[in-house]
Design a protein around this motif. Structure first.
Motif, mmCIF file in Angstrom:
data_model
loop_
_atom_site.group_PDB
_atom_site.id
_atom_site.type_symbol
_atom_site.label_atom_id
_atom_site.label_comp_id
_atom_site.label_asym_id
_atom_site.label_seq_id
_atom_site.Cartn_x
_atom_site.Cartn_y
_atom_site.Cartn_z
ATOM 1 N N LEU A 67 69.055 16.732 -78.436
ATOM 2 C CA LEU A 67 68.828 16.392 -76.950
ATOM 3 C C LEU A 67 67.198 16.116 -76.705
ATOM 4 O O LEU A 67 66.307 16.904 -77.424
ATOM 5 C CB LEU A 67 69.305 17.542 -76.134
ATOM 6 C CG LEU A 67 70.649 17.820 -75.991
ATOM 7 C CD1 LEU A 67 70.794 19.280 -75.426
ATOM 8 C CD2 LEU A 67 71.396 16.840 -75.028
ATOM 9 N N TYR A 68 67.062 15.225 -75.840
ATOM 10 C CA TYR A 68 65.523 15.220 -75.402
ATOM 11 C C TYR A 68 64.820 16.372 -75.108
ATOM 12 O O TYR A 68 63.677 16.488 -75.619
ATOM 13 C CB TYR A 68 65.291 14.142 -74.253
ATOM 14 C CG TYR A 68 66.047 12.891 -74.230
ATOM 15 C CD1 TYR A 68 65.731 11.795 -75.181
ATOM 16 C CD2 TYR A 68 66.983 12.471 -73.136
ATOM 17 C CE1 TYR A 68 66.203 10.583 -75.210
ATOM 18 C CE2 TYR A 68 67.778 10.913 -73.522
ATOM 19 C CZ TYR A 68 67.316 10.137 -74.297
ATOM 20 O OH TYR A 68 67.490 8.762 -74.131
ATOM 21 N N CYS A 69 65.299 17.275 -74.401
ATOM 22 C CA CYS A 69 64.782 18.327 -73.715
ATOM 23 C C CYS A 69 64.361 19.318 -75.125
ATOM 24 O O CYS A 69 63.373 20.133 -75.102
ATOM 25 C CB CYS A 69 65.763 19.203 -72.764
ATOM 26 S SG CYS A 69 65.692 18.197 -71.145
ATOM 27 N N GLU A 70 65.081 19.465 -76.170
ATOM 28 C CA GLU A 70 64.901 20.040 -77.442
ATOM 29 C C GLU A 70 63.359 19.858 -77.818
ATOM 30 O O GLU A 70 62.796 20.600 -78.351
ATOM 31 C CB GLU A 70 65.928 19.726 -78.234
ATOM 32 C CG GLU A 70 67.309 20.737 -78.234
ATOM 33 C CD GLU A 70 68.075 20.646 -79.439
ATOM 34 O OE1 GLU A 70 67.641 20.850 -80.387
ATOM 35 O OE2 GLU A 70 69.289 19.984 -79.277
ATOM 36 N N THR A 71 63.086 18.580 -77.936
ATOM 37 C CA THR A 71 61.984 17.890 -78.607
ATOM 38 C C THR A 71 60.727 18.427 -77.502
ATOM 39 O O THR A 71 59.616 18.843 -78.317
ATOM 40 C CB THR A 71 62.069 16.478 -78.632
ATOM 41 O OG1 THR A 71 63.088 16.071 -79.694
ATOM 42 C CG2 THR A 71 60.647 15.983 -79.460
ATOM 43 N N VAL A 72 61.031 18.368 -76.327
ATOM 44 C CA VAL A 72 59.836 18.673 -75.485
ATOM 45 C C VAL A 72 59.773 20.166 -75.551
ATOM 46 O O VAL A 72 58.518 20.610 -75.795
ATOM 47 C CB VAL A 72 60.382 18.595 -73.844
ATOM 48 C CG1 VAL A 72 59.301 19.092 -73.060
ATOM 49 C CG2 VAL A 72 60.413 17.006 -73.642
ATOM 50 N N MET A 73 60.696 21.005 -75.849
ATOM 51 C CA MET A 73 60.478 22.492 -75.829
ATOM 52 C C MET A 73 59.645 22.818 -77.375
ATOM 53 O O MET A 73 59.113 23.719 -77.360
ATOM 54 C CB MET A 73 61.727 23.301 -75.700
ATOM 55 C CG MET A 73 62.234 23.422 -74.271
ATOM 56 S SD MET A 73 63.674 24.170 -73.819
ATOM 57 C CE MET A 73 64.957 23.464 -74.751
ATOM 58 N N LYS A 74 60.282 22.068 -78.297
ATOM 59 C CA LYS A 74 59.851 22.248 -79.736
ATOM 60 C C LYS A 74 58.264 22.105 -79.777
ATOM 61 O O LYS A 74 57.468 22.708 -80.344
ATOM 62 C CB LYS A 74 60.538 21.647 -80.913
ATOM 63 C CG LYS A 74 62.001 22.131 -81.064
ATOM 64 C CD LYS A 74 62.606 21.323 -81.918
ATOM 65 C CE LYS A 74 64.164 21.937 -82.281
ATOM 66 N NZ LYS A 74 64.924 21.004 -83.313
ATOM 67 N N ASN A 93 71.836 11.371 -79.941
ATOM 68 C CA ASN A 93 71.478 12.263 -78.691
ATOM 69 C C ASN A 93 72.653 12.422 -77.845
ATOM 70 O O ASN A 93 73.170 11.031 -77.374
ATOM 71 C CB ASN A 93 70.440 11.456 -78.305
ATOM 72 C CG ASN A 93 69.883 12.385 -77.008
ATOM 73 O OD1 ASN A 93 70.492 13.509 -76.715
ATOM 74 N ND2 ASN A 93 68.539 12.159 -76.475
ATOM 75 N N PRO A 94 73.254 13.470 -77.443
ATOM 76 C CA PRO A 94 74.458 13.352 -76.320
ATOM 77 C C PRO A 94 73.991 12.749 -75.315
ATOM 78 O O PRO A 94 74.907 12.395 -74.553
ATOM 79 C CB PRO A 94 74.318 15.126 -76.313
ATOM 80 C CG PRO A 94 73.922 15.500 -77.654
ATOM 81 C CD PRO A 94 72.859 14.661 -77.879
ATOM 82 N N ASP A 95 72.484 12.927 -74.902
ATOM 83 C CA ASP A 95 72.215 12.072 -73.531
ATOM 84 C C ASP A 95 72.614 10.699 -73.609
ATOM 85 O O ASP A 95 72.976 9.987 -72.671
ATOM 86 C CB ASP A 95 70.731 12.303 -73.430
ATOM 87 C CG ASP A 95 70.462 13.891 -73.099
ATOM 88 O OD1 ASP A 95 71.176 14.504 -72.514
ATOM 89 O OD2 ASP A 95 69.451 14.380 -73.574
ATOM 90 N N VAL A 96 72.171 9.990 -74.859
ATOM 91 C CA VAL A 96 72.512 8.580 -74.924
ATOM 92 C C VAL A 96 73.955 8.318 -74.884
ATOM 93 O O VAL A 96 74.366 7.399 -74.172
ATOM 94 C CB VAL A 96 71.884 8.156 -76.515
ATOM 95 C CG1 VAL A 96 72.068 6.734 -76.634
ATOM 96 C CG2 VAL A 96 70.190 8.303 -76.332
ATOM 97 N N LYS A 97 74.869 9.192 -75.510
ATOM 98 C CA LYS A 97 76.144 8.893 -75.201
ATOM 99 C C LYS A 97 76.636 9.129 -73.824
ATOM 100 O O LYS A 97 77.746 8.395 -73.493
ATOM 101 C CB LYS A 97 76.856 10.065 -75.928
ATOM 102 C CG LYS A 97 76.444 10.063 -77.683
ATOM 103 C CD LYS A 97 77.219 11.090 -78.446
ATOM 104 C CE LYS A 97 76.991 11.030 -79.872
ATOM 105 N NZ LYS A 97 77.590 12.206 -80.472
ATOM 106 N N LEU A 98 75.847 9.636 -72.955
ATOM 107 C CA LEU A 98 76.195 9.609 -71.513
ATOM 108 C C LEU A 98 75.533 8.274 -70.788
ATOM 109 O O LEU A 98 75.659 8.410 -69.501
ATOM 110 C CB LEU A 98 75.639 10.880 -71.058
ATOM 111 C CG LEU A 98 76.365 12.153 -71.232
ATOM 112 C CD1 LEU A 98 75.672 13.343 -70.681
ATOM 113 C CD2 LEU A 98 77.855 12.278 -70.703
ATOM 114 N N GLY A 99 74.988 7.558 -71.450
ATOM 115 C CA GLY A 99 74.239 6.271 -71.249
ATOM 116 C C GLY A 99 72.941 6.652 -70.514
ATOM 117 O O GLY A 99 72.190 5.667 -70.088
#
Length: 527
Positions: A67-74, A93-99
Motif C-alpha cells: 500500500l502507498y501508506c505503508e511506504t509513508v509509515m516506513k 499495490n491494492p490501491d492501484v487495483k481500485l483504480g
C-alpha cells in the motif's frame, strides 16, 4: 503508552471528517483519507464523502501488501506518486487495483513519535500535486496531530484519575462500586460487599444488583436521583437504605457520578451510617431522659417552693373562706327577720358565690403548680401570669418585711408558653429575692417586678431587689446546676429556670442593681 487503547471521541472524528471533505474538494480528487494503524492491519479511519470514492470508513487492509501508506509509515516522509502505472514498484499495490493511480500522503504521529497512520489524497488519474497542495496537507496533518496531543494528555489524566480511584477502591476506606444503568454491579470493593453481606464470587456471578438492593419505599427517591444524573451527570449525596443479603437493612449515605456523557455507567461512593444512626438514637434517648429528669426536678422544685409558701397559701384561702362564713351568718340573720329581707339574702348569697370562686381559683393555681403533667404550651398573657404568682407569694413577702411593687406594661403581646413553667420561673425568682432581702439588717426591702418589650423586640420580665447583691465572680456561674450561694440551697432553682426559659427560645441573665441588690431578667419571643 498503549495508543490503541485511546478512543477518538465523536466530536474529533466529525472535525476530521470536515478536514478530508475539504481536502477532496480543494484538490478535486475522489478520495481523501485519514488512515490508522491497527496491527496487523491498517484501517480507513475517516474517508471523504466525495463521489467515486472507493474507500469505506472502518475498512481494513492487511499490512505488507504494498500500500502507498505503508511506504509513508516506513520512511516517515511524505510520498508523492503522480502515476503508479509508470512505476513497477506499485504494480501489485491494492490501491492501484481500485483504480487509484496517483497518491499524495504524509505520516501522522502520536506525541511520542509512534506512528498513528497517514493523511492522504488519491486520484484515479495522473496528478502531480503541486507544492501548495503538499503544504496544505502538512498543515491539516499538524491540526490532526494537535488533536492527538490533546487526546494523549486527556488519556493520561484519565489514567491517573483511574489509578487514584483504584487506590481508593482498594484502600477500603468507604464502600465503592461501579454501576451499570441496567442494574448490574460491574465492580465493588470489599467494604461495600461487607456492607451488604455478599462475597466477591456472588458479585462476579451477577447476583448482586443495585436495583434489587434498594427497598421498595426508596425506589422513588432513587428515581429522582436518576433524573439528577441525567441532567447533571452527578448525584449529590443523599441518605437511603440497602437490603443486606440476610434481609436486614443498612442505612447509607450515597453519592455518584457518571463516567461520560452517555451516563450509562458510573461510580458510587457509599458510607455506612449504622454507627451514626445508633449514636443519633442514643442521643435522642439521652435527650429524652434528660428532659424527663428536668421535668422531675422542676416538679420537685415547684412542690418544695409551694411548701415554703404554706403560710401564704393558707392566708390566700382563709380570706375568702372567712368571708364566706361571715356572709353565711349574715344571710341567716336576714332570713330570720320579720319579714325576711330576701334582697339582702340574695346579695349575701352572691357574696358567698364570689368568695367561693376566689378560693377555688387559688386552689386551682396551687394544683396546677404542684401537678406533675407534661408541658403544654398555650397563649398566655404575661401580666396575668405574674400577678397570680405575686398573689401566692404576697404573705411570704410581708412576713419577711418585703414590699412588692409592679410596673406592668399595658398592651403586651401574648406569648406561646407553658403557663405553669413560666410561673415557676417567676415564683423561683420572687422567693430567691425575698430570701435574699430577709438577711438585710437596715434599709428598705423592696422588690420591683416589671414587664415590657426589650431592645431585641422580645417580651421582658425583670425583678429588681434591694438585697445584699452578688459577688462579681458568681455571676457567670449563677445558673449552673448545683451552684448556690445559700448555706441550705441545692443549686437547682436557677438552673431549672434557665432550662425552662431556653426551652421556650428565650434567655435569662442577672446583673447588679444600683445602689444595691440584684436584677434578674428573662426575655421570651412572642407571636
Amino acid at each position: 503508552m498503549l495508543h490503541n487503547s485511546i478512543r477518538v471521541p465523536s466530536e474529533i472524528i466529525h472535525k476530521w471528517q470536515e478536514i478530508v471533505d475539504l481536502l477532496a474538494e480543494i484538490m478535486h480528487v475522489p478520495s481523501a483519507l485519514i488512515m490508522r494503524v491497527d496491527p496487523p492491519n491498517i484501517k480507513v479511519f475517516v474517508s471523504s464523502r466525495s463521489q467515486a470514492n472507493p474507500y469505506e470508513p472502518g475498512e481494513l487492509a492487511p499490512l505488507d501488501t504494498g500500500l502507498y501508506c505503508e511506504t509513508v509509515m516506513k520512511t516517515g516522509q511524505p510520498l508523492l506518486v503522480p502515476d503508479a502505472n509508470r512505476d513497477e514498484r506499485w504494480k501489485s499495490n491494492p490501491d492501484v487495483k481500485l483504480g487509484m493511480i496517483s497518491y499524495l500522503g504524509v505520516p501522522i504521529s502520536w506525541p511520542d513519535g509512534e506512528e498513528f497512520g497517514t493523511i492522504c489524497v488519491l486520484d484515479s488519474k495522473t496528478n502531480q500535486y503541486s507544492k501548495p497542495y503538499l503544504g496544505l496537507l502538512l498543515q491539516l496533518r499538524d491540526a490532526v496531530q494537535l488533536d492527538l496531543r490533546t487526546l494523549t494528555r486527556q488519556h493520561r489524566q484519565l489514567e491517573e484519575r483511574e489509578t487514584k480511584i483504584r487506590r481508593l477502591v482498594d484502600a477500603n476506606i468507604i464502600g465503592i462500586f461501579i454501576w451499570e444503568l441496567g442494574g448490574r454491579l460491574l465492580e465493588a470493593n470489599d467494604t461495600f460487599l461487607r456492607m451488604v453481606g455478599y462475597d466477591r464470587e456472588e458479585l462476579i456471578s451477577g447476583a448482586v444488583r443495585w436495583i434489587d438492593l434498594t427497598p421498595l419505599e426508596w425506589r422513588d427517591r432513587t428515581a429522582r436521583a436518576r433524573e439528577e444524573l441525567d441532567r447533571t451527570g452527578v448525584i449529590q449525596p443523599f441518605e437511603k437504605e440497602y437490603f443486606r443479603k440476610d434481609g436486614s437493612r443498612v442505612p447509607v449515605l450515597i453519592g455518584s457520578a457518571a463516567f461520560d456523557e452517555q451516563r450509562d455507567q458510573g461510580v458510587a461512593f457509599v458510607l455506612d451510617l449504622t454507627e451514626r444512626k445508633r449514636a443519633e438514637a442514643e442521643a435522642r434517648e439521652s435527650e429524652r431522659r434528660y428532659h424527663e429528669a428536668v421535668v422531675e426536678l422542676a416538679h420537685a422544685n415547684r412542690v418544695a417552693t409551694m411548701g415554703q409558701l404554706t403560710a401564704s397559701i393558707v392566708h390566700e384561702i382563709s380570706q375568702p373562706m372567712a368571708a364566706t362564713q361571715a356572709n353565711a351568718k349574715a344571710g341567716l340573720n336576714w332570713l330570720g327577720a320579720q319579714p325576711p329581707d330576701l334582697e339582702q339574702v340574695r346579695q349575701t348569697l352572691l357574696s358567698i358565690l364570689n368568695d367561693g370562686e376566689r378560693a377555688g381559683a387559688v386552689i386551682n393555681r396551687i394544683r396546677a403548680l404542684c401537678k406533675k403533667a407534661p408541658p403544654r404550651r398555650e397563649k398566655t398573657k404575661i401580666n396575668e401570669a405574674v400577678l397570680e404568682v405575686i398573689a401566692l407569694t404576697r404573705d411570704e413577702a410581708v412576713k419577711n418585711g418585703v414590699s412588692i411593687a409592679t410596673q406592668l406594661a399595658e398592651g403586651l403581646p401574648v406569648v406561646h408558653v407553658d403557663r405553669v413553667q413560666l410561673q415557676q420561673v417567676v415564683l423561683n425568682l420572687i422567693i430567691n429575692a425575698v430570701e435574699a432581702m430577709s438577711c438585710v439588717g437596715e434599709g428598705p426591702r423592696e422588690l420591683l417586678i416589671s414587664t415590657g418589650i426589650d431592645a431585641s423586640n422580645g417580651l421582658l420580665v425583670s425583678l429588681q431587689d434591694s438585697g445584699p447583691g452578688m459577688e462579681p465572680g458568681s455571676l457567670e456561674h449563677l445558673f449552673d446546676a448545683f451552684y448556690t450561694t445559700k448555706s441550705s440551697g441545692m443549686g437547682m432553682g436557677l438552673s431549672i429556670c434557665r432550662s425552662i426559659v431556653e426551652a421556650h427560645g428565650g434567655r435569662i441573665w442577672a446583673s447588679a442593681n444600683k445602689p444595691r441588690g440584684a436584677v434578674f431578667q428573662f426575655c421570651l419571643p412572642f407571636d
